[in-house]
Design a protein around this motif. Structure first.
Motif, PDB file in Angstrom:
ATOM      1  N   ARG A 183      66.664 128.593  67.926  1.00 59.43           N
ATOM      2  CA  ARG A 183      65.650 129.394  68.610  1.00 59.43           C
ATOM      3  C   ARG A 183      65.853 129.325  70.116  1.00 59.43           C
ATOM      4  NH1 ARG A 183      62.838 125.857  71.323  1.00 59.43           N
ATOM      5  NH2 ARG A 183      62.268 123.836  70.453  1.00 59.43           N
ATOM      6  N   ALA A 184      65.207 130.237  70.811  1.00 61.34           N
ATOM      7  CA  ALA A 184      65.292 130.274  72.269  1.00 61.34           C
ATOM      8  C   ALA A 184      64.646 129.024  72.870  1.00 61.34           C
ATOM      9  CB  ALA A 184      64.579 131.526  72.787  1.00 61.34           C
ATOM     10  N   VAL A 200      66.585 118.978  68.465  1.00 62.85           N
ATOM     11  CA  VAL A 200      67.527 117.862  68.350  1.00 62.85           C
ATOM     12  C   VAL A 200      68.874 118.172  69.005  1.00 62.85           C
ATOM     13  CG1 VAL A 200      66.417 116.955  66.277  1.00 62.85           C
ATOM     14  CG2 VAL A 200      68.318 118.593  66.055  1.00 62.85           C
ATOM     15  N   GLY A 201      69.002 119.360  69.560  1.00 65.68           N
ATOM     16  CA  GLY A 201      70.248 119.725  70.218  1.00 65.68           C
ATOM     17  C   GLY A 201      70.210 121.158  70.698  1.00 65.68           C
ATOM     18  N   SER A 202      71.328 121.596  71.213  1.00 68.89           N
ATOM     19  CA  SER A 202      71.456 122.993  71.629  1.00 68.89           C
ATOM     20  C   SER A 202      72.855 123.477  71.275  1.00 68.89           C
ATOM     21  CB  SER A 202      71.183 123.157  73.123  1.00 68.89           C
ATOM     22  OG  SER A 202      72.181 122.529  73.893  1.00 68.89           O
ATOM     23  N   ILE A 203      72.969 124.782  71.104  1.00 67.32           N
ATOM     24  CA  ILE A 203      74.242 125.414  70.774  1.00 67.32           C
ATOM     25  C   ILE A 203      74.348 126.673  71.617  1.00 67.32           C
ATOM     26  CG2 ILE A 203      73.296 126.659  68.776  1.00 67.32           C
ATOM     27  CD1 ILE A 203      76.086 126.059  67.400  1.00 67.32           C
ATOM     28  N   GLU A 204      75.562 126.968  72.066  1.00 67.55           N
ATOM     29  CA  GLU A 204      75.731 128.064  73.015  1.00 67.55           C
ATOM     30  C   GLU A 204      76.882 128.986  72.644  1.00 67.55           C
ATOM     31  OE1 GLU A 204      75.418 127.018  77.318  1.00 67.55           O
ATOM     32  OE2 GLU A 204      75.650 124.992  76.526  1.00 67.55           O
ATOM     33  N   LEU A 205      76.738 130.203  73.099  1.00 70.45           N
ATOM     34  CA  LEU A 205      77.846 131.138  73.228  1.00 70.45           C
ATOM     35  C   LEU A 205      77.971 131.370  74.726  1.00 70.45           C
ATOM     36  CD1 LEU A 205      77.011 133.835  70.517  1.00 70.45           C
ATOM     37  CD2 LEU A 205      78.588 131.904  70.312  1.00 70.45           C
ATOM     38  N   TYR A 206      79.181 131.329  75.259  1.00 73.92           N
ATOM     39  CA  TYR A 206      79.374 131.585  76.686  1.00 73.92           C
ATOM     40  C   TYR A 206      80.757 132.173  76.902  1.00 73.92           C
ATOM     41  CZ  TYR A 206      81.298 126.842  76.286  1.00 73.92           C
ATOM     42  OH  TYR A 206      81.986 125.726  75.880  1.00 73.92           O
ATOM     43  N   LEU A 253      70.790 128.439  72.459  1.00 73.37           N
ATOM     44  CA  LEU A 253      69.714 128.302  71.495  1.00 73.37           C
ATOM     45  C   LEU A 253      69.487 126.823  71.220  1.00 73.37           C
ATOM     46  CD1 LEU A 253      70.760 131.104  68.982  1.00 73.37           C
ATOM     47  CD2 LEU A 253      69.027 131.236  70.781  1.00 73.37           C
ATOM     48  N   MET A 254      68.254 126.481  70.961  1.00 71.83           N
ATOM     49  CA  MET A 254      67.901 125.112  70.626  1.00 71.83           C
ATOM     50  C   MET A 254      68.088 124.915  69.124  1.00 71.83           C
ATOM     51  SD  MET A 254      67.177 124.137  73.621  1.00 71.83           S
ATOM     52  CE  MET A 254      66.582 122.475  73.331  1.00 71.83           C
ATOM     53  N   VAL A 255      68.535 123.747  68.736  1.00 69.66           N
ATOM     54  CA  VAL A 255      68.638 123.355  67.332  1.00 69.66           C
ATOM     55  C   VAL A 255      67.378 122.561  67.030  1.00 69.66           C
ATOM     56  CG1 VAL A 255      69.958 122.082  65.605  1.00 69.66           C
ATOM     57  CG2 VAL A 255      71.162 123.213  67.517  1.00 69.66           C
ATOM     58  N   GLU A 256      66.567 123.106  66.130  1.00 68.03           N
ATOM     59  CA  GLU A 256      65.260 122.508  65.850  1.00 68.03           C
ATOM     60  C   GLU A 256      65.147 122.169  64.370  1.00 68.03           C
ATOM     61  OE1 GLU A 256      61.236 124.087  67.428  1.00 68.03           O
ATOM     62  OE2 GLU A 256      61.476 125.007  65.447  1.00 68.03           O
ATOM     63  N   LEU A 257      64.601 120.989  64.089  1.00 68.94           N
ATOM     64  CA  LEU A 257      64.294 120.633  62.708  1.00 68.94           C
ATOM     65  C   LEU A 257      63.066 121.426  62.285  1.00 68.94           C
ATOM     66  CD1 LEU A 257      64.751 116.754  62.851  1.00 68.94           C
ATOM     67  CD2 LEU A 257      66.383 118.468  62.016  1.00 68.94           C
ATOM     68  N   ARG A 258      63.163 122.151  61.200  1.00 68.49           N
ATOM     69  CA  ARG A 258      62.049 123.005  60.764  1.00 68.49           C
ATOM     70  C   ARG A 258      60.818 122.193  60.377  1.00 68.49           C
ATOM     71  NH1 ARG A 258      63.481 127.310  56.536  1.00 68.49           N
ATOM     72  NH2 ARG A 258      61.361 127.851  57.036  1.00 68.49           N
ATOM     73  N   GLU A 259      61.020 121.095  59.682  1.00 68.33           N
ATOM     74  CA  GLU A 259      59.891 120.316  59.165  1.00 68.33           C
ATOM     75  C   GLU A 259      59.013 119.755  60.278  1.00 68.33           C
ATOM     76  OE1 GLU A 259      59.678 116.213  56.816  1.00 68.33           O
ATOM     77  OE2 GLU A 259      60.565 117.835  55.623  1.00 68.33           O
ATOM     78  N   GLY A 306      79.929 126.095  71.924  1.00 64.42           N
ATOM     79  CA  GLY A 306      79.854 124.654  72.046  1.00 64.42           C
ATOM     80  C   GLY A 306      78.472 124.185  71.657  1.00 64.42           C
ATOM     81  N   LEU A 307      78.365 122.924  71.292  1.00 57.64           N
ATOM     82  CA  LEU A 307      77.064 122.411  70.934  1.00 57.64           C
ATOM     83  C   LEU A 307      76.915 120.974  71.367  1.00 57.64           C
ATOM     84  CD1 LEU A 307      76.634 121.015  67.522  1.00 57.64           C
ATOM     85  CD2 LEU A 307      78.579 122.510  67.726  1.00 57.64           C
ATOM     86  N   LEU A 308      75.687 120.594  71.527  1.00 63.27           N
ATOM     87  CA  LEU A 308      75.332 119.219  71.857  1.00 63.27           C
ATOM     88  C   LEU A 308      74.234 118.800  70.902  1.00 63.27           C
ATOM     89  CD1 LEU A 308      74.857 117.458  75.139  1.00 63.27           C
ATOM     90  CD2 LEU A 308      72.935 117.512  73.569  1.00 63.27           C
ATOM     91  N   LEU A 309      74.418 117.662  70.296  1.00 61.20           N
ATOM     92  CA  LEU A 309      73.406 117.133  69.388  1.00 61.20           C
ATOM     93  C   LEU A 309      72.969 115.774  69.918  1.00 61.20           C
ATOM     94  CD1 LEU A 309      72.147 118.212  66.770  1.00 61.20           C
ATOM     95  CD2 LEU A 309      73.732 116.771  65.519  1.00 61.20           C
TER      96      LEU A 309
END
Length: 175
Positions: free
Chosen positions: A12-13, A76-82, A65-71, A94-97
């Motif tokens: 998500r954003a 918990v991280g972010s992932i990008e297109l650049y 975009l942020m990596v979010e646990l749905r529950e 690239g991503l960072l967790l």
């Protein structure tokens, strides 16, 4: 199931509530050697980034975009297109967790979701990444997600121990 989520995570954003997590991740000096960051970010700068990012890939040539646990709704991280190139229909990813959430399959799920989004909705032809050869877990992650090693950039990253080689990996949209 929606395009940017699965049973466990959603992409998500960035939101204002993500400021503390972004501040912690962006100011982790151990991650700086793989990117182009050489100094800490202020909360003010990150707050402005969140407010002004807009997440328009065609305008900014990047999408985070942020990596979010749905529950739990915890980021918990972010992932990008650049380095998005609309003419050649490719982008670097690239991503960072957060270290507390590594080795749980979350990065694999996030990269799979981003790849599906990039290929199906954005109609990209290719995603690629540049990964230090010493980052074996990241290389394995991208290979698990269908990326192939396509080359090595010699002495690409300056480190405190000298220069480090970087693998290039890419995945072509064959669908």
């Amino acid at each position: 199931m929606k395009l940017l989520e699965n049973k466990r995570i959603r992409l998500r954003a960035p939101e204002a509530e993500d400021l503390d997590a972004l501040y912690r991740w962006e100011n982790d000096a151990s991650c700086w050697s793989t990117g182009n960051t050489f100094s800490p970010y202020s909360r003010y700068t990150l707050r402005r980034y969140i407010a002004e990012s807009g997440n328009d890939l065609y305008e900014r040539r990047q999408l985070r975009l942020m990596v979010e646990l749905r529950e739990s709704s915890v980021a918990v991280g972010s992932i990008e297109l650049y380095d998005f190139d609309p003419h050649h229909r490719r982008a670097e990813t690239g991503l960072l967790l957060d270290s507390a959430y590594r080795r749980q399959g979350i990065a694999t799920e996030a990269l799979t979701l981003m790849t599906d989004y990039a290929f199906s909705l954005l109609n990209l032809h290719q995603l690629y990444a540049r990964i230090p050869l010493s980052n074996t877990p990241c290389l394995r992650l991208f290979e698990r997600c269908g990326f192939e090693r396509t080359g090595v950039l010699k002495e690409w990253l300056a480190t405190s121990d000298g220069y480090e080689d970087v693998a290039t990996v890419n995945r072509i949209n064959r669908g």
